[in-house]
Write an enzyme that holds these catalytic residues in place. Structure first.
Site, PDB file in Angstrom:
ATOM      1  N   SER A   1      23.142   4.970  19.865  1.00 55.68           N
ATOM      2  CA  SER A   1      23.351   4.569  18.484  1.00 55.68           C
ATOM      3  C   SER A   1      23.800   5.801  17.674  1.00 55.68           C
ATOM      4  O   SER A   1      24.791   6.434  18.015  1.00 55.68           O
ATOM      5  CB  SER A   1      22.073   3.943  17.924  1.00 55.68           C
ATOM      6  OG  SER A   1      22.325   3.254  16.717  1.00 55.68           O
TER       7      SER A   1
ATOM      8  N   LYS B   1      18.511  -9.209  -6.761  1.00 48.74           N
ATOM      9  CA  LYS B   1      17.556  -8.098  -6.766  1.00 48.74           C
ATOM     10  C   LYS B   1      16.401  -8.298  -5.792  1.00 48.74           C
ATOM     11  O   LYS B   1      15.774  -7.335  -5.354  1.00 48.74           O
ATOM     12  CB  LYS B   1      17.008  -7.884  -8.181  1.00 48.74           C
ATOM     13  CG  LYS B   1      17.946  -7.142  -9.108  1.00 48.74           C
ATOM     14  CD  LYS B   1      18.308  -5.772  -8.581  1.00 48.74           C
ATOM     15  CE  LYS B   1      17.125  -4.826  -8.561  1.00 48.74           C
ATOM     16  NZ  LYS B   1      17.509  -3.472  -8.105  1.00 48.74           N
TER      17      LYS B   1
END
Length: 265
Positions: A94, A146
């Site tokens: 990764s 949000k």
């Protein structure tokens, strides 16, 4: 006044930077651009090295920090016209492989784990647990997004779609970096970008690394038996040297251990 002897030949120097651990910003002990910048800059600039070697052992982490560190390495390598060699220990997966790909060539032990070219986001959902305990979750926002992926609320399909879109964009950036840095070396017929990882022998067949080799023998092969390896590493914080631990360090260590465990390490 220094006397220059015509028969005296200066030994070639190679700066060796150790990059070990998970990649994250703001966590003590992790690899981040802020923490590594002075080290990397010094390795490239001090003593006119013939090359820079990266010793890598990382399961990955933040894609942004991986990109920032790799970009710093490439900028200095191009500016100073210095070749960069990467040597993998247990794992370069990764974000760890993102760093490895910043080098001009990549070498690994036969048992090294290479790849995992993908992006992951993981979490937990606890809304049912709260409901069983009779706890009501109250959230008030200004802005419809949000509270995206709030773990204490039921998962929303629109939030998942949005997250997958972001992960896909990050994956595209990762793929572009690997394809650019390994241009002409990758096996174009293989599925390289699924997140799968391999041992070094198979990674070599796929073009993800350049060979099986260890840092000292390979650098002697490239720069001569008398090459001097100048090692650069981060100093441990004073409290760590005396064995003191704080909660933050303990949590970070557990998270890093979990990342390595994904690869059986």
């Amino acid at each position: 006044m220094r006397l220059k002897l015509p028969f005296f030949k200066k030994q070639p120097r190679v700066a060796v930077i150790r990059l070990a651990g998970s990649i994250a910003a703001g966590t003590r002990g992790s690899l981040s651009d802020e923490a590594l910048a002075p080290l990397i800059e010094r390795a490239f600039r001090k003593g006119k090295p013939k090359a820079v070697a990266l010793i890598l052992n990382s399961p990955g982490g933040s894609p942004v920090q991986s990109a920032l560190i790799a970009s710093r390495i490439r900028r200095l390598a191009d500016e100073k016209q210095i070749p960069v060699h990467a040597f993998v220990e247990d794992v370069a997966a990764s974000g760890g492989y993102w760093l490895a790909a910043a080098a001009d060539d990549i070498w690994a032990d036969g048992g090294s784990i290479i790849g995992s070219i993908g992006v992951i986001s993981a979490g937990f959902g606890a809304h049912e647990l709260l409901a069983r305990q009779g706890i009501e979750r109250r959230v008030y926002t200004a802005g419809t997004s949000k509270s995206t992926l709030d773990p204490f609320q039921k998962e929303k399909p629109a939030d998942v779609t949005r997250l997958k879109g972001l992960l896909s964009e990050l994956h595209t950036l990762f793929i572009a970096h690997v394809q650019t840095r390994r241009a002409g070396k990758l096996d174009d017929t293989a599925e390289l970008f699924t997140g799968e990882f391999w041992l070094a022998g198979r990674a070599l067949e796929l073009g993800l690394i350049d060979g099986i080799g260890h840092v000292e023998p390979k650098l002697k092969e490239l720069y001569g038996e008398k090459v001097r390896l100048i090692r650069y590493g981060r100093k441990k914080p004073l409290l760590s040297r005396f064995g003191a631990q704080v909660l933050e360090d303990g949590v970070a260590a557990l998270e890093e251990r979990a990342q390595f465990a994904r690869f059986g390490l």
